[in-house]
Design an enzyme around this catalytic site. Structure first.
Site, PDB file in Angstrom:
ATOM      1  N   ALA B  46      36.065 -27.779 -16.607  1.00 24.56           N
ATOM      2  CA  ALA B  46      35.529 -27.711 -17.962  1.00 24.56           C
ATOM      3  C   ALA B  46      35.794 -29.015 -18.719  1.00 24.56           C
ATOM      4  O   ALA B  46      34.879 -29.602 -19.306  1.00 24.56           O
ATOM      5  CB  ALA B  46      36.130 -26.521 -18.712  1.00 24.56           C
ATOM      6  N   GLY B  47      37.025 -29.478 -18.689  1.00 26.85           N
ATOM      7  CA  GLY B  47      37.397 -30.661 -19.462  1.00 26.85           C
ATOM      8  C   GLY B  47      36.719 -31.927 -18.967  1.00 26.85           C
ATOM      9  O   GLY B  47      36.178 -32.712 -19.763  1.00 26.85           O
ATOM     10  N   SER B 286      41.012 -17.348   0.151  1.00 27.00           N
ATOM     11  CA  SER B 286      39.765 -17.110  -0.573  1.00 27.00           C
ATOM     12  C   SER B 286      39.204 -15.721  -0.329  1.00 27.00           C
ATOM     13  O   SER B 286      39.205 -15.192   0.774  1.00 27.00           O
ATOM     14  CB  SER B 286      38.712 -18.125  -0.156  1.00 27.00           C
ATOM     15  OG  SER B 286      37.463 -17.719  -0.649  1.00 27.00           O
ATOM     16  N   ARG B 335      37.531  -7.631  -7.330  1.00 27.26           N
ATOM     17  CA  ARG B 335      38.941  -7.953  -7.119  1.00 27.26           C
ATOM     18  C   ARG B 335      39.896  -6.879  -7.628  1.00 27.26           C
ATOM     19  O   ARG B 335      40.873  -6.543  -6.963  1.00 27.26           O
ATOM     20  CB  ARG B 335      39.259  -9.261  -7.832  1.00 27.26           C
ATOM     21  CG  ARG B 335      38.582 -10.405  -7.145  1.00 27.26           C
ATOM     22  CD  ARG B 335      38.771 -11.688  -7.875  1.00 27.26           C
ATOM     23  NE  ARG B 335      38.254 -12.762  -7.039  1.00 27.26           N
ATOM     24  CZ  ARG B 335      38.209 -14.030  -7.405  1.00 27.26           C
ATOM     25  NH1 ARG B 335      38.628 -14.386  -8.597  1.00 27.26           N
ATOM     26  NH2 ARG B 335      37.743 -14.932  -6.582  1.00 27.26           N
TER      27      ARG B 335
END
Lengths: 275, 641
Positions: B46-47, B286, B335
């Site tokens: 995001a940053g 994963s 999940r």
């Protein structure tokens, strides 16, 4: 060490067949201590006892540091973050080898089952002119960032991209580009090289983008700029000993350096920029 | 709706909201953009994408990372993939389907308009990343390959072997580097934000600490964007990186930014089980492994069963409990469902491994069907990682997995523009609460981080900046004096306690309280107990913590203490929030609220709201509610059967 585990077993209410065996080790560590960039630095020895083979190498140092703090001593400073071998932060030379004795892993993925009771282990920071020591085992690797800033990208603004499937890329090329792209920028290649050369690091990015259609427009200027920056940072020259690829935790292949040389010569013959 | 919170969701049909909004927000003329400075804290997906995009638009950007390089932010560790509704597989995907799956997966506790926008821009992300040279997996025709992921019945996940986060982050890092080299972004590595500077109720700068020299620095700007990730490390053990922390978000909260849904944490079902007390973090395997791996435990409890011994357990004595209970989704249930079921079978005593806190994830069938080579090409690096950590070879014996804290859906409350309750302060990526409701679907974190950074905030921040004067607040303003003093006092206090317990000892205790009482399964009684325990721990921390060294040097002991002091305060609000929400939803399972079959029971009449907690300074936060309005989906009890 086994408290938590045995406690967990009790909590489940299952009767374990056997209590977990104690295979723990006693070790002697010789660690590089250096207060700051101006300090001369030197080795200090520490004893650590009751080290579980299931611990990671960094967890072993955590335990040492807990003891040091309790004795009012400065803990050993070291770089680490993800602790799963992908961020590239951890960086220790262990018994003379970057990331330790096992191939294809970073320091944080090294587990104590690779050592034996009574071992003496020497731990040093990366050593290279372009990676000055900040404190203890922490070094400054911003030279790597500056090399990437010099051209390790495709110049595309956000929003200006065509449909992702517009240009098919043969699977073989995509896979090979991916292999080069898996470099984590840890600097083990530099630490392993007798010349402290950064050729493997630079070649990984140059290769990735030289192989992909998206990288073609800036192909020549990219390699020229990145190599120029690499030289400016004070990394040594490559003499093809291959130590870098041998110690790379991500298995970046030496053939990338061959491709970098080819790209560089090709670019220089028809140079479009760069003094 | 509470009058304090205005979500600023535009009127009109769902599919037209974002288009309409983009047209209605104020613009900053291209020539004027260079007159505005923006601070971006954090350089993960995001940053980095936000900072690069701001730079491209012409703003002046200062970007900050506590790591030694922006490339090391923890987005790098995301394995599985990134969702996008490209429908390249021709299997019926669409913007609406991705929106629907995400809303449903989040158990109807997220805002419709934000989620729809996320689905809408998802396709642009893939285009952007491919153009940057991100080497996604491709098929033999040279086109992009997809895999399926938990909570979806279409194949929409783009991936780069098991290192998708790495490749996407390096793409964003490249874009960021380009702007650094153009002089539009100034990068501050090894620098941690410790406070927001408030001028007349608006965010006008930050206070940072240079982690090498210890120097406290002042930075002024027209707007501040926090992209500082989640707070999973409250639990001590999580899949987060060691340095991940909540300090920036928490200090912003203390200055007036509301914290939304703090109790919504995601416990990831497939992590490598804990091996002992020395454990410093947990490693994720994963979720994509559940495409080919089958989850099982023995039908009868088998004490301390090892992976090798599992090979001798005949088919009829195995309980593939996810396939049995959820035939249509099988091993690909979301999940929260997978995690809770793993906990249940272990609570029944059917867990495996030395601790009994593990279940098998078995690839034998997949290897028989597809061959070892194909499995290696899909998951090679994950299998290697597993082998390295446990000493077991998953090509030969089943993996052992157990749930672990992985992601936090909660975060700073933001409106449709991603602005917090502090004008001029924005939160993007995992740092905000925006898109995942009570449970995040796999491969959606990368999507949200990049959507926010590349395609949302570059538009919405203009709406605020356009109303701001060009002149910046000077760093000699009294607000900077005050904020700097607050930061220094806090650090001095930590250094002067000189107690007997290390920071890690406090952190481990905090983590245990939170895991036991505010983890996968919660009760009102347990939460009340935890609240008292955290309060005591906080008191003890401020009397008895031991921090060595000084403030004006590289001091990792001080860094940790500073972060843990914030984790403790955040834990208090997490418990308060969990206590308030007496329903089960998504990752939040309240034992008092379940169906006769033991599934999570949502109570929509009472709890269809976002909890936005306001800092009061007296120990108990104040609850503000944003009612959730669903106009486009029908709320159903989630069923994956």
């Amino acid at each position: 060490m086994l408290n938590l585990l045995n406690e967990a077993i009790n909590r489940t209410g299952i009767k374990a067949d056997k209590t977990i065996k104690n295979l723990n080790m006693n070790l002697t560590l010789k660690i590089w201590r250096q207060k700051n960039q101006n300090d001369k630095g030197g080795f200090e020895s520490y004893q650590v006892s009751d080290v579980s083979p299931d611990m990671s190498f960094l967890e072993m140092i955590d335990v040492l540091n807990e003891d040091l703090v309790k004795e009012d001593k400065d803990p050993v400073h070291f770089d680490h973050d993800c602790r799963e071998g992908i961020c590239g932060t951890c960086s220790m030379v262990i018994n003379g080898r970057p990331h330790g004795p096992k191939e294809g892993i970073t320091t944080c993925q090294l587990h104590m089952r690779s050592f034996s009771d009574g071992d003496h282990i020497t731990i040093e920071p990366w050593r290279a002119k372009a990676f000055p020591v900040i404190k203890d085992l922490v070094v400054d690797r911003t030279s790597f960032d500056r090399i990437q800033q010099a051209g390790g990208y495709v110049s595309v603004n956000t929003g200006g991209a065509p449909d992702a499937n517009e240009i098919p890329i043969p699977k073989r090329i995509a896979d090979e580009a991916f292999d080069a792209a898996t470099c984590i920028g840890c600097g083990a290649c530099v630490a392993a090289c007798k010349n402290a050369s950064a050729m493997l690091f630079v070649s990984a990015k140059v290769s990735q983008l030289a192989m992909l259609p998206q990288g073609q427009v800036e192909r020549k200027t990219r390699v020229e700029k990145m190599v120029a920056q690499m030289d400016e940072e004070g990394f040594g020259a490559c003499t093809n000993t291959g130590a870098c690829a041998a110690e790379c935790p991500k298995g970046i292949d030496l053939s990338n350096i061959a491709r970098l040389n080819r790209e560089y010569i090709g670019a220089k013959l028809k140079s479009e920029n760069v003094s | 709706m509470s009058s304090v919170l205005n979500s600023k969701v535009p009127e009109g049909p769902l599919a037209e909201k974002w288009e309409k909004h983009k047209f209605s927000v104020k613009l900053v003329n291209p020539a004027n953009k260079r007159k505005y400075d923006i601070i971006v804290v954090g350089t993960g997906l995001a940053g980095a994408s936000a900072a690069a995009s701001f730079g491209e638009l012409g703003y002046n950007v200062k970007a900050f990372a506590y790591q030694d390089s922006p490339r090391r932010a923890h987005s790098i560790a995301a394995q599985g993939g990134i969702n996008a509704s490209k429908n390249y597989q021709n299997d019926g995907d669409s913007t609406f389907r991705l929106f629907y799956d995400t809303i449903k997966g989040g158990d109807y506790r997220s805002r419709e308009a934000n989620v729809y926008r996320l689905a809408e821009v998802s396709t642009n992300i893939i285009d952007q990343c491919v153009a940057q040279g991100v080497p996604f997996a491709r098929d033999y025709g040279g086109l992009l390959d997809n895999r399926s992921f938990g909570g979806a019945q279409v194949s929409r996940t783009f991936y780069a072997r098991g290192q998708t986060g790495q490749q996407l982050l390096l793409g964003a890092y490249g874009a960021l580097n380009r702007q650094i080299s153009n002089g539009k972004v100034k990068m501050y590595n090894r620098t941690e934000m410790l406070d927001v500077v408030m001028v007349n109720g608006e965010a006008k700068g930050i206070i940072t600490r240079n982690l090498i020299t210890g120097e406290i620095e002042r930075h002024s700007a027209h707007a501040v964007v926090l992209a500082t990730g989640g707070y999973g490390n409250v639990f001590f053990l999580s899949t987060n990186a060691m340095g991940c922390n909540a300090t920036a978000a928490w200090r912003a909260h203390r200055r007036g930014a509301f914290f939304a849904n703090p109790c919504f944490t995601q416990i990831h079902p497939t992590c490598i089980p804990v091996s002992g007390e020395h454990q410093s973090k947990l490693t994720l395997m994963s979720e994509s492994l559940r495409n080919d791996g089958r989850v099982w435990v023995p039908k009868e409890a088998r004490k301390g069963l090892t992976a090798k011994e599992a090979l001798n357990i005949p088919e009829e004595e195995r309980d593939y409990y996810l396939e049995r209970k959820y035939p249509s989704f099988g091993n690909l249930v979301p999940r929260d469902v997978a995690s809770r079921n793993a906990k249940d079978v272990c609570d029944e005593g059917r867990g495996v491994g030395p601790s009994g806190l593990a279940v098998f994830l078995d690839f034998a069938d997949a290897i028989n069907r597809d061959g070892e080579d194909l499995i290696r090409s899909k998951y090679g690096n994950l299998f290697d990682m597993y082998m390295q950590i446990t000493g077991d070879n998953p090509y030969e014996v089943p993996m052992m997995i157990y749930p672990a804290v992985h992601y936090t859906m909660g975060g700073l409350w933001v409106d449709y523009n991603l602005q917090t309750t502090i004008p001029g302060l924005y939160a993007i990526g995992e740092c905000n609460f925006s898109d995942h409701g009570a449970n995040r679907l796999g491969a959606s974190a990368l999507m949200q981080g990049l959507a926010d950074g590349y395609f949302v905030i570059p538009y919405t921040i203009g709406d605020y900046l356009a109303s701001q004067p060009y002149e910046k607040v000077g760093t000699d303003h009294e607000a900077f004096d005050e904020a700097e003093k607050t930061v220094n006092d806090h650090l001095d206090k930590l250094l002067n306690i000189n107690g007997n317990k290390t920071v890690d000892e406090f952190h481990k205790e905090l983590g245990k309280i939170m895991w036991d009482y505010c983890g996968m399964s919660r009760t009102g009684e347990g939460l009340k107990k935890a609240s008292g325990m955290v309060k005591e721990l906080k008191e003890e921390f401020w009397k008895n913590v031991k921090v060595v060294g000084t403030a004006d040097e590289l001091n990792q002991s001080l860094e940790k203490a500073n972060r843990v002091s914030d984790f403790i305060e955040l834990a208090e609000v997490m418990i308060q929030d969990a206590l308030d929400r007496a329903e089960s939803c998504g990752g939040h399972f309240r034992e008092e609220s379940q169906t006769p079959e033991g599934e999570a029971l949502r109570i929509d009449d009472e709890y269809s709201y976002v909890s936005a907690w306001e800092f009061t300074g007296n120990g108990a936060a104040k609850l503000n509610k944003e009612d959730l309005v669903f106009e486009n989906v029908k709320l159903t009890q989630r069923s994956y059967k």
